[in-house]
Design an enzyme around this catalytic site. Structure first.
Site, PDB file in Angstrom:
ATOM      1  N   THR A 127     -26.438 -71.230  20.047  1.00 34.15           N
ATOM      2  CA  THR A 127     -26.434 -70.041  19.193  1.00 34.15           C
ATOM      3  C   THR A 127     -25.017 -69.459  19.101  1.00 34.15           C
ATOM      4  O   THR A 127     -24.138 -69.829  19.869  1.00 34.15           O
ATOM      5  CB  THR A 127     -27.360 -68.948  19.757  1.00 34.15           C
ATOM      6  OG1 THR A 127     -26.877 -68.567  21.055  1.00 34.15           O
ATOM      7  CG2 THR A 127     -28.782 -69.448  19.885  1.00 34.15           C
ATOM      8  N   ASP A 128     -24.826 -68.543  18.141  1.00 33.54           N
ATOM      9  CA  ASP A 128     -23.542 -67.851  18.035  1.00 33.54           C
ATOM     10  C   ASP A 128     -23.787 -66.347  17.900  1.00 33.54           C
ATOM     11  O   ASP A 128     -24.927 -65.886  17.952  1.00 33.54           O
ATOM     12  CB  ASP A 128     -22.702 -68.395  16.870  1.00 33.54           C
ATOM     13  CG  ASP A 128     -23.320 -68.110  15.504  1.00 33.54           C
ATOM     14  OD1 ASP A 128     -24.124 -67.166  15.366  1.00 33.54           O
ATOM     15  OD2 ASP A 128     -22.989 -68.828  14.548  1.00 33.54           O
ATOM     16  N   ALA A 129     -22.710 -65.594  17.740  1.00 33.84           N
ATOM     17  CA  ALA A 129     -22.811 -64.128  17.738  1.00 33.84           C
ATOM     18  C   ALA A 129     -23.568 -63.573  16.525  1.00 33.84           C
ATOM     19  O   ALA A 129     -23.834 -62.372  16.462  1.00 33.84           O
ATOM     20  CB  ALA A 129     -21.414 -63.500  17.829  1.00 33.84           C
ATOM     21  N   MET A 130     -23.923 -64.428  15.550  1.00 35.98           N
ATOM     22  CA  MET A 130     -24.781 -63.966  14.456  1.00 35.98           C
ATOM     23  C   MET A 130     -26.252 -64.048  14.871  1.00 35.98           C
ATOM     24  O   MET A 130     -27.146 -63.713  14.086  1.00 35.98           O
ATOM     25  CB  MET A 130     -24.525 -64.752  13.177  1.00 35.98           C
ATOM     26  CG  MET A 130     -23.317 -64.215  12.388  1.00 35.98           C
ATOM     27  SD  MET A 130     -22.984 -65.217  10.925  1.00 35.98           S
ATOM     28  CE  MET A 130     -24.457 -64.854   9.931  1.00 35.98           C
ATOM     29  N   GLY A 131     -26.499 -64.539  16.082  1.00 35.67           N
ATOM     30  CA  GLY A 131     -27.859 -64.574  16.616  1.00 35.67           C
ATOM     31  C   GLY A 131     -28.651 -65.807  16.218  1.00 35.67           C
ATOM     32  O   GLY A 131     -29.838 -65.919  16.522  1.00 35.67           O
TER      33      GLY A 131
END
Lengths: 134, 134, 134, 134
Positions: free
Chosen positions: B15-19
């Site tokens: 996953t990344d910081a955009m969820g």
């Protein structure tokens, strides 16, 4: 036209058992150059997300010519060649030792925090307009 | 036609910081399905590399429809629809909760250990021929 | 004691130019086993985050014995051996072909969405208590 | 003592759904600083591998204090504080905005291409000796 050049030094973590850079990692380098381009346009990604904007990748296309290796310094060029409309197309070229490693593009749209398409921020449109005078 | 279905449970690292799942990671999932397809064709990747063959990615194209999230179980379908010639095209579709997340394809060639294009192993050609009878 | 066994098939993306699994990737496998352990304890990670809890890694310690290779199926065992207090220690062991690849542990605390330490959810404490009867 | 300072700008790919840098990625940053340190010692990694040497990670230990976020520029300091013997210990400290994010260390040994422990190259020993005069 808007253009941004970024240098990336290949990390060991980015290589795979074929001894070269793993093919998915070039996409993350495209993003590094893309984000630096946004910053140069006066629209740092952090500011965009604060304002509630996201710019997801809708499409990605990569043509692999030659692999990069650990320790190489790769030049990543990101360009916006077409005047952006609802969608923004960014073109990429990567070079190392005067040889082309990769060409490609990504397609993006501005969306709000619920993922719905919205107009890009006025400031961004204005900043881009200066580069695409008719 | 050859087709292979693989299930992937999204890991937190993906996953990344955009969820949601970081866009480059889908390429690694394509590869997981592709490698299982080769195995089902009697051509496990380990065997190919032992024989001196490599199958680098020449081109990758991904269309992102909906993002996967942490904990999702994603169905990855890899298909060879066209009879392979010098190049092999693999098509992908990813689904989760009955919705399409992504479509795309990769293009490959067989190369030897020095990176030069060579004919695929006879055994592989024979195995594929059974799926593409004229 | 709580214990969870998970099987992980090594992906190509997880290898590096030394031909083995890149050393940082074992941490992501620890997490896969840890999250499956939480699920087995009736505390799936998605539920915890919905309730506003996070369980960041405070400390990680890994001892590398033997590397895993592409195609290997690695057995990842996660264990809680000590009755958790404010901190939770999870121990790991990874095995492949009857040989130990790695031992290690991670240390965690429950925090709220602002990153402040809080008591673990009552349900979690109760579920764990059944495994650590005095 | 040998010390090396490296600056790393956090990439989006390095974040996770908690909105911060995924904990395993700090290990890759340790390596970036470690490799620059070897280079500063006149022993670039590429040269070492050409000579048939590898320096695998035997042990890794990380203490997480504060997370880095997308866009942060993190200062990674790698140090050899103890005169290396058969094993080399490298200590790390990461800082951002004058706050410590992480401390840790890794332990290494020189091995040959078959993975057997060997003495480090004479040139490396000599280069290090200048930093650890008795």
């Amino acid at each position: 036209m808007v253009s941004q050049k970024t240098e990336i030094k290949v990390r060991f973590v980015e290589t795979d058992a074929m001894g070269v850079v793993y093919h998915a990692n070039y996409l993350a380098w495209c993003e590094v150059a893309r984000i630096e381009m946004l910053e140069a346009l006066g629209m740092p990604y952090e500011k965009l997300t604060e304002l509630g904007y996201h710019i997801p990748v809708l499409e990605a296309h990569l043509c692999y010519k030659r692999p990069a290796k650990f320790g190489d310094t790769v030049e990543v060029i990101a360009k916006i060649c077409e005047k952006p409309s609802v969608r923004i197309r960014v073109d990429y070229e990567m070079r190392c030792n005067k040889q082309i490693l990769l060409t490609g593009h990504t397609l993006h749209a501005f969306v709000n925090s619920r993922g719905l398409p919205i107009k890009p921020p006025a400031e961004f449109v204005k900043s881009l307009r200066n580069h695409f005078k008719d």
